[in-house]
Design a protein around this motif. Structure first.
Motif, PDB file in Angstrom:
ATOM      1  N   PRO A 234      16.777   2.285  42.370  1.00 41.75           N
ATOM      2  CA  PRO A 234      14.894   2.384  41.331  1.00 41.75           C
ATOM      3  C   PRO A 234      13.953   1.926  42.448  1.00 41.75           C
ATOM      4  CG  PRO A 234      17.130   1.068  39.925  1.00 41.75           C
ATOM      5  CD  PRO A 234      17.520   1.259  41.568  1.00 41.75           C
ATOM      6  N   PRO A 235      13.304   2.219  41.910  1.00 43.42           N
ATOM      7  CA  PRO A 235      11.828   1.961  42.227  1.00 43.42           C
ATOM      8  C   PRO A 235      11.765   0.718  42.272  1.00 43.42           C
ATOM      9  CG  PRO A 235      11.346   3.750  41.380  1.00 43.42           C
ATOM     10  CD  PRO A 235      13.085   3.454  41.109  1.00 43.42           C
ATOM     11  N   SER A 236      11.047  -0.841  43.237  1.00 44.51           N
ATOM     12  CA  SER A 236      10.503  -1.548  42.465  1.00 44.51           C
ATOM     13  C   SER A 236       9.082  -1.832  41.931  1.00 44.51           C
ATOM     14  CB  SER A 236      11.279  -2.945  44.002  1.00 44.51           C
ATOM     15  OG  SER A 236       9.883  -2.227  44.561  1.00 44.51           O
ATOM     16  N   CYS A 237       9.328  -1.811  41.198  1.00 38.90           N
ATOM     17  CA  CYS A 237       8.374  -2.032  40.492  1.00 38.90           C
ATOM     18  C   CYS A 237       7.692  -2.133  39.065  1.00 38.90           C
ATOM     19  CB  CYS A 237       7.149  -0.408  40.401  1.00 38.90           C
ATOM     20  SG  CYS A 237       7.777   0.647  38.984  1.00 38.90           S
ATOM     21  N   ARG A 238       6.351  -2.963  38.652  1.00 39.35           N
ATOM     22  CA  ARG A 238       6.565  -3.603  37.524  1.00 39.35           C
ATOM     23  C   ARG A 238       6.695  -2.646  36.094  1.00 39.35           C
ATOM     24  NH1 ARG A 238       3.356  -6.898  33.100  1.00 39.35           N
ATOM     25  NH2 ARG A 238       1.739  -6.098  33.645  1.00 39.35           N
ATOM     26  N   PHE A 239       7.837  -2.866  35.437  1.00 39.02           N
ATOM     27  CA  PHE A 239       8.280  -1.919  33.883  1.00 39.02           C
ATOM     28  C   PHE A 239       6.693  -2.583  32.996  1.00 39.02           C
ATOM     29  CE2 PHE A 239       9.329   1.010  31.882  1.00 39.02           C
ATOM     30  CZ  PHE A 239      10.120   0.377  30.330  1.00 39.02           C
ATOM     31  N   VAL A 240       6.230  -1.710  32.355  1.00 34.62           N
ATOM     32  CA  VAL A 240       5.053  -2.359  31.050  1.00 34.62           C
ATOM     33  C   VAL A 240       5.362  -1.307  30.142  1.00 34.62           C
ATOM     34  CG1 VAL A 240       2.714  -1.849  30.783  1.00 34.62           C
ATOM     35  CG2 VAL A 240       3.532  -2.130  33.049  1.00 34.62           C
ATOM     36  N   GLY A 241       5.387  -2.252  29.033  1.00 33.06           N
ATOM     37  CA  GLY A 241       6.058  -2.288  27.725  1.00 33.06           C
ATOM     38  C   GLY A 241       6.927  -1.147  27.232  1.00 33.06           C
ATOM     39  N   ARG A 242       6.810  -0.974  26.138  1.00 36.46           N
ATOM     40  CA  ARG A 242       8.410   0.164  25.416  1.00 36.46           C
ATOM     41  C   ARG A 242       9.680  -1.187  25.525  1.00 36.46           C
ATOM     42  NH1 ARG A 242       6.783   4.872  24.432  1.00 36.46           N
ATOM     43  NH2 ARG A 242       6.018   5.768  26.169  1.00 36.46           N
TER      44      ARG A 242
ATOM     45  N   ASP B  23       7.272   7.845  22.678  1.00 32.09           N
ATOM     46  CA  ASP B  23       6.497   8.897  22.530  1.00 32.09           C
ATOM     47  C   ASP B  23       5.432   8.357  23.247  1.00 32.09           C
ATOM     48  OD1 ASP B  23       6.589   8.231  18.965  1.00 32.09           O
ATOM     49  OD2 ASP B  23       7.625  10.551  20.144  1.00 32.09           O
ATOM     50  N   TYR B  24       3.985   8.832  23.480  1.00 31.25           N
ATOM     51  CA  TYR B  24       3.225   8.699  24.470  1.00 31.25           C
ATOM     52  C   TYR B  24       2.676   7.222  23.630  1.00 31.25           C
ATOM     53  CZ  TYR B  24       2.524  13.368  24.843  1.00 31.25           C
ATOM     54  OH  TYR B  24       2.747  14.848  25.083  1.00 31.25           O
ATOM     55  N   PRO B  25       2.609   7.067  25.357  1.00 34.96           N
ATOM     56  CA  PRO B  25       2.351   5.113  24.644  1.00 34.96           C
ATOM     57  C   PRO B  25       1.097   4.577  23.862  1.00 34.96           C
ATOM     58  CG  PRO B  25       2.232   6.288  27.864  1.00 34.96           C
ATOM     59  CD  PRO B  25       2.374   7.163  26.267  1.00 34.96           C
ATOM     60  N   GLU B  26       1.301   3.306  24.368  1.00 35.22           N
ATOM     61  CA  GLU B  26       0.173   3.076  23.343  1.00 35.22           C
ATOM     62  C   GLU B  26      -1.163   3.087  24.493  1.00 35.22           C
ATOM     63  OE1 GLU B  26      -0.334   1.096  20.483  1.00 35.22           O
ATOM     64  OE2 GLU B  26       1.608   2.241  19.889  1.00 35.22           O
ATOM     65  N   PRO B  27      -1.916   3.197  24.350  1.00 34.06           N
ATOM     66  CA  PRO B  27      -3.401   3.375  25.515  1.00 34.06           C
ATOM     67  C   PRO B  27      -3.414   2.163  25.761  1.00 34.06           C
ATOM     68  CG  PRO B  27      -4.126   3.662  22.660  1.00 34.06           C
ATOM     69  CD  PRO B  27      -2.789   3.541  22.991  1.00 34.06           C
TER      70      PRO B  27
ATOM     71  N   THR C 103      -2.648  -0.921  31.403  1.00 36.59           N
ATOM     72  CA  THR C 103      -2.109  -1.890  32.268  1.00 36.59           C
ATOM     73  C   THR C 103      -1.303  -1.441  33.071  1.00 36.59           C
ATOM     74  OG1 THR C 103      -1.910  -2.937  29.995  1.00 36.59           O
ATOM     75  CG2 THR C 103      -0.329  -3.521  32.248  1.00 36.59           C
ATOM     76  N   ILE C 104      -0.597  -0.081  33.042  1.00 41.23           N
ATOM     77  CA  ILE C 104       0.303   0.761  33.670  1.00 41.23           C
ATOM     78  C   ILE C 104      -1.075   1.354  34.950  1.00 41.23           C
ATOM     79  CG2 ILE C 104       1.185   3.261  34.332  1.00 41.23           C
ATOM     80  CD1 ILE C 104       2.740   2.318  31.521  1.00 41.23           C
ATOM     81  N   LEU C 105      -1.826   1.777  34.940  1.00 37.92           N
ATOM     82  CA  LEU C 105      -3.327   2.365  35.737  1.00 37.92           C
ATOM     83  C   LEU C 105      -3.169   1.045  36.371  1.00 37.92           C
ATOM     84  CD1 LEU C 105      -5.011   4.950  33.309  1.00 37.92           C
ATOM     85  CD2 LEU C 105      -3.607   5.233  35.148  1.00 37.92           C
ATOM     86  N   GLY C 106      -3.665   0.104  35.657  1.00 36.46           N
ATOM     87  CA  GLY C 106      -3.925  -0.732  36.843  1.00 36.46           C
ATOM     88  C   GLY C 106      -2.925  -1.563  37.334  1.00 36.46           C
ATOM     89  N   GLU C 107      -1.949  -1.644  37.524  1.00 39.72           N
ATOM     90  CA  GLU C 107      -0.880  -1.771  38.637  1.00 39.72           C
ATOM     91  C   GLU C 107      -1.132  -1.415  39.340  1.00 39.72           C
ATOM     92  OE1 GLU C 107       1.693  -4.338  37.910  1.00 39.72           O
ATOM     93  OE2 GLU C 107       0.984  -5.063  36.230  1.00 39.72           O
ATOM     94  N   ASN C 108      -1.454   0.164  39.565  1.00 38.40           N
ATOM     95  CA  ASN C 108      -1.897   0.824  40.449  1.00 38.40           C
ATOM     96  C   ASN C 108      -2.481   0.494  41.552  1.00 38.40           C
ATOM     97  OD1 ASN C 108      -2.212   3.406  42.524  1.00 38.40           O
ATOM     98  ND2 ASN C 108      -2.399   4.967  40.517  1.00 38.40           N
TER      99      ASN C 108
END
Lengths: 676, 288
Positions: free
Chosen positions: B25-33, B214-218, B223-228
C-alpha cells in the motif's frame, strides 16, 4: 445472572440508575429471586407525598407521564418521571401487582433545594448492560468514582436524604422479614455506612414544612424521549415482554434483532434471506465489541441494518425504533438534497431559559435527541377500491404515481440496452496481430498439444441488428408463475383510448380517505406488458403516427365482466386459450411489437418454443433479459406500482396541470412508501 | 511480515504453485473517513486498541460502495497499513474467467526463450491470500462475469477454499493461523448498475455489510489537497475560493486532484494568476 443486590442484614439494596431499562430488569429479577411475599417490604427512594400520584400515573403505562410537585411560594417544580424503564417505578408496579407492602422512605425536599443539580451527558459512562452480565457489585465498583461527586451527588441535600433514608430503614427492618430497597446508586454506599455506624442522635422522621401540590402532566417530546432509555421502541418491547411475564429475561440486543424482523415482516415483498439476518446480527455484535459495549445504540442498530439489508430498510427501522406505544410516531418530511439524509419535523416546546424543572436524580447518560418527529394523527379512513371504469364523460381521477412512472420508464430504457448488448457474442479466432478481447487460453492450450499450435484470441461480434426500437414493448415477468393475480391495465387519455400496459397484479389499498374520496394504493405486479413508456402523453401520436392502433391495444379490446374482472377476449380465446397468465403477456407483446419484444424474466420462467415460433412466424424476435441484471432494490421498486386517486375533476388530459396537482396533494403521504 | 518472508512457491496437493506477491500500500497520510474505517475494522473483527485481529468472533466480508474517486481503495490500504498484514488485490473486469480466480498456467519466465514453452502454475492473489492468510481486496467486483463469481461462493462461507478446474484441487488455508487471518472485502461501482452489471444474489448476500462512501466532506477534501506536496498555498486558496463560488456539492478526491494538477500545469504554460488557472480548470473539469 450474577448478584442482584447488596445485602445488609435483612435489607437487600438494589442500586440503580434512574430511567435505565437494564435496572428495571434487575429489580424484576431481584424480586423474583427473593420470592417476596406479605412478610417482606419493598422500599423505594421516593417521598411519601408522591406515591399516590405515581400510582395513578402507573395505571396509564406504557404511556409515559410526569408527576410534578410544586410548593407554594417557590418557582421550581420537582419532576418524578413515570416510565416503564425506571427501576423505582418497576418496584412500585411489583408491589401493586403482587400486593406487597410498599414504603416510600425518601425525605420531602422542597424543589428549590434541588436547583443546583445539573445532569451532564457522560459519553464514557460504563455501559449499564454490564450490570446484567456481571452483577450490581461489579457495576458499582466501575462507577464508584463517578457517583461519589457532583453532579451525581449534591451536598448537603443528598446527605440529608441519606440520613433520613437510613433512619427509616432502621425503623422498618425489625418489622419485616426482608426489605428490598431500590435506590439511586449514589446513595447506596453512604446509606450502608450509616447503617453500619452506631446511632449518635435520633434523626426525626417526622416531616415538617409545606405540603407539596402534585399533578400529573404529559411530557413534551424532548422530555419524553429522555425517559425512554436509548431506544424508545425497546422500552415498548420490554412492556410487552413484561406483560407476558418475560421481563426478567429481557435483553436489549435481542430486542433490536426482533425489531428488524418486525420491520421485515411488515413488508413481505422485501424478502430478506437468512444471510442478511446473520450478517446484521454479526455486524452489530462486532460493532459492540469494537466499542467495548454490551447495549446497542440507535445509530449502531440503524447503520448495521442499512448495511446488511438496504438503506430503505435502515430508514424504516429507524422510524420504528424511535416510535413508542403510540405516544411517539415518526414521520419523514423530506430529504436533504445534498446528503440524501432524512429530515424529520422537529417539535419541542420552547424553553424560557430558567431551570424551573428539577429532579432528584439524573440519568448521567442522557441522550440528546436533536431532531424529533411527531405525526399529527390522521382521520380514520375506510377501504375504497379504485374503480377501473372505461371510457366515459366523467372525469378520471386515478393515476400512476409520477415518480414511479418515471422510474419505470428509466428501467425500460435499461431493458432495451441490455437486450441490445445480449445480441453480441464472443468468437475465438487465430491471433492476427491484435489481442482483441484477450487470449482464449483454453483453445490456445488445446492447440499447443496438437501438431500445429496457434495462439487464439477472443473477439466480440454483433449478431445481425444491434439496435432495438425504443417503442417496442417490454414484458416484465416477476413471478411467481403460479400466481393467481388479477388482470388489470393502465390506460391513456381522457376519454380513455389506448392501453399503456397489461398487468397481472394484486391490489393493496394503503391509505384511504372516505370523506375526501382519495387515497393511495399499490399494485403488486406479478407481470406487466408495457406497450409504451408511461411518460408518453400527447406526443404519443407523433411517436407512433398512423401505427398507433397497431402498436398499442385500444381500450375497446378489454372487457369487464361483473364478478370475473377484466378479460382480453381476442387473446384469451384465440391463441392464448388455456395458457398461463405470463404467456398471455408475452403473446400480447408479440401481437403489438413491430420487430422485437423484450422479455425481462426471472429464472422460473421458460418461454416455450411455440411462442418463439409464433414470434418468428410474424417476423419478430423475442429477446430474453435476465431479471438478475437488475439489483434487488430495482426489482422491489419495479414490482410496486403505486396509484393515487382524488376527485380532481380533470376533464382534459393535460399532464402539466395534472402532475403538479398529484405531487402537491400526495407527496407527503407517498414519502413513507416511495423513496427515490 | 516483510517481503522477504513471502514464499515464492509452495506445494499444494502435490502441485508446485507460484504464489502472487502482496501489494504494497502506498505510504501516505489517510484523511477523514473515520466512521467508515471503524466499520471496516469492526466487520473484520479488529481490536480497536491494538489493531490486531480478534481470536474469536465472526469476520464479515464487507463491500464498499460509492462513486469513482471517493477513496474506496485508499480506505482498504489504510486498513492494511494499520493491521500490518499482507494485502492482495484483484481488479474486476469482464474477461475474468473461473481459472483466473484460482490457478493459472503461465509461461515459466526462467526458461530460455529458445526452449519449448514451459508452463508453471501460478496462484491468483485470491488463492494466495486464502492459502497464506492475509487481506484480500476485489475491486469492481460487479464487472466480473457470473460464472467467475461462482468461485467465490466457497470462499465466502465457512469452507474458505477455492477450486481450480485446471488442476482439480481445492486451495484452502495452509494452517489454522492462515484460516484465522484471512479477510475478504470488495468494492463495487453503483454506476455500472444501469448496464446490468449487478452482483448475483448469492454473492450480494455473502458480501455484507455494505459500507457506503459518499463524496468527501469539503474540509477533508481541502486537507487531502493540502497534503499534496506540489500544491502551493496560493493554489489551495484559489481552489477553496472557486469551490465556494461555484457551490460545488459533490466532488470526488480524484476530480479535485485532477483539477488542481491541470490548474498548475495550465499556470506553468500560460501564466496568469492562480485563481484564473483554477477557474479555467473548473470550467474544463478534466476529472469528469
Amino acid at each position: 445472572m450474577e448478584n442482584l443486590w447488596i445485602q445488609h442484614n435483612n435489607i437487600y439494596i438494589v442500586p440503580v440508575l434512574r430511567q435505565r431499562l437494564n435496572f428495571a430488569v434487575v429489580v424484576q429479577n431481584a424480586a423474583h429471586r427473593l420470592q417476596l411475599d406479605g412478610q417482606d417490604l419493598i422500599a423505594v427512594e421516593l417521598p411519601a407525598s408522591a406515591l399516590q400520584k405515581m400510582k395513578e400515573a402507573i395505571e396509564h403505562l406504557p404511556r409515559v407521564s410526569l408527576v410534578i410537585a410544586s410548593v407554594s411560594g417557590q418557582d421550581q417544580r420537582e419532576v418524578f418521571p413515570v416510565t416503564p424503564c425506571d427501576a423505582v417505578v418497576e418496584a412500585i408496579r411489583i408491589s401493586i401487582e403482587r400486593g406487597l407492602p410498599l414504603e416510600c422512605i425518601d425525605r420531602e425536599i422542597a424543589p428549590a433545594h434541588l436547583w443546583q443539580r445539573h445532569c451532564l451527558q457522560d459519553a464514557d459512562w460504563p455501559d449499564d448492560g454490564l450490570v446484567l452480565e456481571r452483577g450490581v457489585d461489579a457495576y458499582m465498583r466501575l462507577i464508584q468514582d463517578r457517583i461519589a461527586h457532583p453532579p451525581a451527588r449534591i451536598e448537603p441535600v443528598d446527605t440529608w436524604r441519606d440520613t433520613f433514608m437510613a433512619q427509616r430503614l432502621r425503623m422498618l427492618h425489625p418489622l419485616y422479614r426482608r426489605i428490598l430497597f431500590v435506590c439511586d446508586a449514589a446513595h447506596v454506599d453512604p446509606i450502608r455506612e450509616l447503617l453500619r455506624t452506631p446511632l449518635r442522635f435520633k434523626e426525626s422522621t417526622v416531616e415538617v414544612g409545606p405540603v407539596p401540590r402534585l399533578e400529573i402532566r404529559q411530557p413534551n417530546l424532548d422530555v419524553l424521549l429522555r425517559q425512554l432509555d436509548d431506544i424508545p421502541w425497546v422500552v415498548e418491547a420490554y412492556e410487552k415482554a413484561r406483560a407476558e411475564e418475560k421481563g426478567r429475561g429481557f435483553r436489549k440486543h435481542v430486542a433490536v434483532l426482533e425489531a428488524a424482523r418486525a420491520v421485515d415482516g411488515a413488508e413481505p415483498q422485501l424478502s430478506f434471506g437468512v444471510r442478511h439476518y446473520q450478517a446484521f446480527a454479526r455486524f452489530l455484535q462486532n460493532l459492540l465489541e469494537y466499542h467495548h459495549q454490551i447495549s446497542p445504540t440507535l445509530e449502531q442498530t440503524v447503520i448495521s441494518a442499512a448495511s446488511c439489508f438496504d438503506k430503505p430498510f435502515g430508514k424504516r427501522l429507524r422510524r420504528r425504533l424511535l416510535s413508542y406505544a403510540g405516544q411517539v410516531r415518526v414521520e419523514r418530511v423530506g430529504v436533504c438534497l445534498t446528503t440524501g439524509d432524512e429530515i424529520h419535523a422537529p417539535e419541542t416546546e420552547g424553553s424560557n431559559g430558567r431551570s424551573l424543572y428539577v429532579a432528584r436524580a439524573c440519568n448521567a447518560r442522557q441522550q440528546a435527541y436533536h431532531i424529533l418527529p411527531v405525526v399529527v394523527s390522521r382521520p380514520a379512513l375506510s377501504v375504497q377500491r379504485p374503480s377501473a371504469t372505461g371510457p366515459s364523460d366523467e372525469s378520471y381521477d386515478r393515476w400512476v404515481w409520477p415518480p414511479w412512472r418515471n422510474f419505470f420508464d428509466r428501467e425500460r430504457d435499461k431493458a432495451h440496452l441490455l437486450a441490445e448488448r445480449s445480441q453480441q457474442r464472443i468468437r475465438s479466432v487465430a491471433f492476427g496481430g491484435s489481442l482483441e478481447h484477450g487470449v482464449d487460453v483454453r483453445r490456445t492450450l488445446r492447440s499447443s498439444m496438437g501438431p500445429d499450435p496457434h495462439t487464439y484470441v477472443k473477439i466480440r461480434s454483433g449478431r445481425g441488428r444491434t439496435t432495438i426500437d425504443r417503442r417496442e414493448p417490454v414484458v416484465w415477468l416477476f413471478g411467481p408463475a403460479g400466481s393467481d393475480a388479477k388482470f388489470s391495465s393502465t390506460w391513456f387519455g381522457i376519454p380513455i383510448s389506448q392501453l399503456r400496459s397489461w398487468t397481472f397484479t394484486e391490489w393493496t389499498p394503503l391509505v384511504e380517505d372516505k370523506n375526501a374520496r382519495s387515497g393511495v394504493g399499490k399494485f403488486y405486479l406479478s407481470g406487466i406488458a408495457a406497450f409504451c413508456k408511461f411518460g408518453l402523453n400527447e406526443n404519443i401520436y407523433e411517436l407512433y403516427g398512423d401505427q398507433l392502433d397497431l402498436r398499442l391495444p385500444s381500450y375497446a379490446e378489454v372487457v369487464k365482466t361483473e364478478g370475473l374482472g377484466w378479460d382480453w377476449p381476442r387473446l384469451t380465446q384465440g391463441i392464448g386459450s388455456g395458457r398461463p397468465w405470463w404467456q398471455l403477456l408475452v403473446i400480447a407483446g408479440i401481437q403489438y411489437a413491430k420487430r422485437d419484444i423484450i422479455c425481462v424474466l426471472s429464472q422460473e420462467f421458460d418461454i416455450p418454443r411455440d411462442i418463439f415460433r409464433l414470434a418468428a412466424s410474424q417476423g419478430k424476435t423475442i429477446h430474453s433479459v435476465p431479471l438478475s441484471l437488475f439489483d434487488q432494490d430495482e426489482q422491489r421498486k419495479l414490482r410496486d406500482q403505486y396509484h393515487v386517486w382524488a376527485p380532481f375533476g380533470f376533464r382534459k388530459y393535460d399532464p402539466p396541470v395534472i402532475e403538479p396537482a398529484l405531487l402537491n396533494r400526495f407527496s407527503d403521504t407517498m414519502k413513507q412508501y416511495w423513496a427515490d | 511480515m516483510t517481503e522477504s518472508h513471502y514464499p515464492e512457491s509452495v506445494l499444494i496437493s502435490g502441485h508446485d504453485v507460484y504464489l502472487a506477491t502482496p501489494q504494497k500500500p502506498p505510504s501516505c497520510r489517510f484523511v477523514g473517513r473515520d466512521r467508515e474505517l471503524m466499520y471496516c475494522k469492526a466487520a473484520w473483527c479488529v481490536d480497536s486498541k491494538t489493531n490486531r485481529l480478534w481470536t474469536e468472533g465472526t469476520a464479515l466480508s464487507f463491500r464498499l460502495e460509492g462513486p469513482p474517486g471517493v477513496g474506496k481503495n485508499e480506505l482498504v490500504y489504510e486498513v492494511a497499513r494499520q493491521l500490518q498484514l499482507p494485502l492482495y488485490s484483484m481488479q474486476g473486469h469482464e474477461e475474468i474467467t473461473p481459472e483466473d480466480m484460482a490457478l493459472l498456467l503461465v509461461p515459466d519466465s526462467r526458461r530460455s526463450m529458445s526452449n519449448a514453452m514451459s508452463l508453471v502454475l501460478r496462484a491468483s492473489p485470491l488463492a494466495t491470500a486464502i492459502h497464506q492468510g492475509g487481506l484480500f481486496f476485489f475491486d469492481e467486483i460487479n464487472r466480473v462475469p457470473d460464472r467467475a463469481l461462482a468461485q467465490l461462493a466457497s470462499v465466502l462461507d465457512g469452507r474458505q477454499q477455492i477450486s481450480s478446474a485446471l488442476t482439480g484441487i481445492a486451495i484452502g488455508p495452509k494452517d489454522g493461523q492462515a484460516r484465522r487471518s484471512f479477510r475478504f472485502c470488495c468494492a463495487t461501482n453503483p454506476g455500472l448498475r444501469d448496464s446490468g452489471q449487478v452482483l448475483p444474489d448469492y454473492i450480494h448476500e455473502r458480501t455484507l455489510p455494505v459500507i457506503r462512501l459518499d463524496y468527501p466532506e469539503p474540509r477533508d477534501l481541502m486537507t487531502i489537497l493540502g497534503e499534496n506536496r506540489t500544491c502551493s498555498r496560493e493554489f489551495l486558496d484559489a481552489f477553496v475560493a472557486v469551490h465556494m463560488e461555484r457551490q460545488v456539492v459533490q466532488m470526488s478526491v480524484r476530480q479535485a486532484l485532477t483539477i488542481m494538477t491541470f490548474a498548475m500545469n495550465y499556470h506553468r504554460s500560460n501564466g496568469g494568476s492562480a485563481k484564473e488557472a483554477v477557474t479555467t480548470a473548473f470550467d474544463i473539469n478534466p476529472g469528469q
